[in-house]
Design an enzyme around this catalytic site. Structure first.
Site, PDB file in Angstrom:
ATOM      1  N   GLY A 290      22.174  58.100  48.520  1.00  0.00           N
ATOM      2  CA  GLY A 290      22.738  57.449  47.337  1.00  0.00           C
ATOM      3  C   GLY A 290      23.369  56.086  47.581  1.00  0.00           C
ATOM      4  O   GLY A 290      24.066  55.565  46.703  1.00  0.00           O
TER       5      GLY A 290
ATOM      6  N   MET B 255      12.127  60.647  46.191  1.00  0.00           N
ATOM      7  CA  MET B 255      10.975  60.985  47.016  1.00  0.00           C
ATOM      8  C   MET B 255       9.888  61.750  46.282  1.00  0.00           C
ATOM      9  O   MET B 255       9.302  62.674  46.820  1.00  0.00           O
ATOM     10  CB  MET B 255      11.475  61.829  48.215  1.00  0.00           C
TER      11      MET B 255
ATOM     12  N   ASN C 150      11.533  50.351  41.242  1.00  0.00           N
ATOM     13  CA  ASN C 150      11.714  50.946  42.574  1.00  0.00           C
ATOM     14  C   ASN C 150      12.036  49.841  43.561  1.00  0.00           C
ATOM     15  O   ASN C 150      11.625  48.688  43.379  1.00  0.00           O
ATOM     16  CB  ASN C 150      10.418  51.654  42.999  1.00  0.00           C
TER      17      ASN C 150
ATOM     18  N   HIS D 182      11.675  49.025  47.732  1.00  0.00           N
ATOM     19  CA  HIS D 182      10.996  49.517  48.926  1.00  0.00           C
ATOM     20  C   HIS D 182      11.356  48.603  50.104  1.00  0.00           C
ATOM     21  O   HIS D 182      11.359  47.380  49.957  1.00  0.00           O
ATOM     22  CB  HIS D 182       9.483  49.528  48.708  1.00  0.00           C
TER      23      HIS D 182
ATOM     24  N   GLU E  10       1.014  55.357  41.541  1.00  0.00           N
ATOM     25  CA  GLU E  10       0.842  55.378  42.999  1.00  0.00           C
ATOM     26  C   GLU E  10       2.189  55.147  43.677  1.00  0.00           C
ATOM     27  O   GLU E  10       2.988  54.349  43.181  1.00  0.00           O
ATOM     28  CB  GLU E  10      -0.086  54.238  43.436  1.00  0.00           C
TER      29      GLU E  10
ATOM     30  N   ASP F 213       4.957  53.511  45.747  1.00  0.00           N
ATOM     31  CA  ASP F 213       5.265  52.136  46.182  1.00  0.00           C
ATOM     32  C   ASP F 213       4.240  51.134  45.667  1.00  0.00           C
ATOM     33  O   ASP F 213       3.772  50.252  46.404  1.00  0.00           O
ATOM     34  CB  ASP F 213       5.342  52.063  47.723  1.00  0.00           C
TER      35      ASP F 213
ATOM     36  N   GLN G  20      18.017  46.385  54.693  1.00  0.00           N
ATOM     37  CA  GLN G  20      18.894  47.018  53.701  1.00  0.00           C
ATOM     38  C   GLN G  20      19.845  45.987  53.067  1.00  0.00           C
ATOM     39  O   GLN G  20      20.102  46.025  51.869  1.00  0.00           O
ATOM     40  CB  GLN G  20      19.683  48.142  54.341  1.00  0.00           C
TER      41      GLN G  20
HETATM   42  C1  GAR Z   1      16.338  52.709  50.243  1.00  0.00           C
HETATM   43  O1  GAR Z   1      16.732  51.956  51.335  1.00  0.00           O
HETATM   44  C2  GAR Z   1      14.931  52.340  49.808  1.00  0.00           C
HETATM   45  O2  GAR Z   1      14.490  51.184  50.378  1.00  0.00           O
HETATM   46  C3  GAR Z   1      14.086  53.480  50.268  1.00  0.00           C
HETATM   47  O3  GAR Z   1      14.940  54.573  50.257  1.00  0.00           O
HETATM   48  C4  GAR Z   1      16.237  54.170  50.615  1.00  0.00           C
HETATM   49  C5  GAR Z   1      17.231  55.027  49.880  1.00  0.00           C
HETATM   50  O4  GAR Z   1      18.452  55.034  50.500  1.00  0.00           O
HETATM   51  N1  GAR Z   1      13.002  53.675  49.388  1.00  0.00           N
HETATM   52  C6  GAR Z   1      11.754  53.865  49.807  1.00  0.00           C
HETATM   53  O5  GAR Z   1      11.442  53.914  50.988  1.00  0.00           O
HETATM   54  C7  GAR Z   1      10.713  53.975  48.711  1.00  0.00           C
HETATM   55  N2  GAR Z   1       9.449  54.216  49.273  1.00  0.00           N
HETATM   56  P1  GAR Z   1      19.657  55.814  49.794  1.00  0.00           P
HETATM   57  O6  GAR Z   1      19.246  57.267  49.645  1.00  0.00           O
HETATM   58  O7  GAR Z   1      20.812  55.688  50.734  1.00  0.00           O
HETATM   59  O8  GAR Z   1      19.927  55.152  48.497  1.00  0.00           O
END
Ligand code: GAR
Length: 216
Positions: free
Chosen positions: A16, A99, A114, A116, A155, A157, A183
């Site tokens: 989160g 996910m 989204n 990524h 699809e 991403d 990040q």
């Molecule tokens: C995020 O850093 C985002 O880039 C990635 O999940 C993380 C969630 O972090 N998303 C993906 O990889 C999408 N394919 P969080 O649970 O700490 O918010």
């Protein structure tokens, strides 16, 4: 910035931090929006706890109920998400480390964004999540990676790109050090994209997204 209120439904599965960052930027008045509801696909997700601590309405919708003989019914799951968030009247659905691939029952009804941790269309798709993305970038010997915000389609991403930010890969980077810099890029890019949406400054034309000026 125009103070257009935009109601967000945040979908998450993990810790989160993406949701918390958006909430902090909203509190700091950098995004003219509010989080109307948070839905987690995992009942033990730390993000769910963090959302509840901030007083957001929360729901859990696990994938288990939608799984039969090892096959996940993503259509039924997306329908259930759409029904769950409908009473909160969201303008935008924000994926924050969610996910699960989404399907038309949700995507036809709502705009879905989204973030990524790579420069899509490279290093995206099923299995490219979290550290796996950065490991693959390093294995491929890339000199540049970054973060992408896009509108979601069925699809993983994939979908019209809203914003991207490049991040250099250093010779001594590990997946951890690279993840930290990507990040940091995400932390400014996602709020910026959501804010543009909230100000109605994003115009979608096919696969391309145009950013309109302040006075458009
Ligand atoms: C995020 O850093 C985002 O880039 C990635 O999940 C993380 C969630 O972090 N998303 C993906 O990889 C999408 N394919 P969080 O649970 O700490 O918010």
């Amino acid at each position: 910035m125009k103070a257009t209120p935009c109601r967000l439904a945040v979908l998450l599965s993990g810790s989160g931090t993406t949701m918390v960052n958006l909430a902090e930027r909203i509190d700091a008045k950098e995004i003219p929006a509010r989080i109307a509801v948070v839905v987690s696909s995992r009942k033990n997700a730390l993000g769910l706890q963090r959302a509840a601590e901030r007083g957001f309405p929360t729901h859990v919708l696990t994938r288990r109920k939608f799984q039969e003989d090892g096959v996940f019914d993503d259509h039924a799951y997306s329908q259930a998400v759409a029904e769950l968030i409908e009473p909160y009247a969201p303008d935008l659905v924000v994926l924050a480390g969610f996910m699960t691939r989404l399907s038309p029952p949700l995507l036809d009804r709502y705009d879905v964004m989204n973030v990524h941790p790579a420069l899509l269309p490279a290093f995206g798709g099923h299995g490219y999540y979290g550290h796996r993305v950065h490991e693959a970038v390093l294995e491929a010997g890339c000199k540049v990676t970054g973060a992408t915000v896009h509108f979601a389609d069925p699809e993983y991403d994939h979908g019209p790109i809203v914003l991207q930010k490049a991040v250099s890969v250093a010779e001594d980077d590990t997946p951890d050090t690279l993840a930290a810099r990507v990040q940091a890029a995400e932390r400014s890019l996602y709020p910026q994209a959501v804010s543009l949406y909230a100000q109605r400054r994003l115009e979608r034309r096919g696969n391309r997204v145009r950013i309109l000026g302040d006075d458009s």
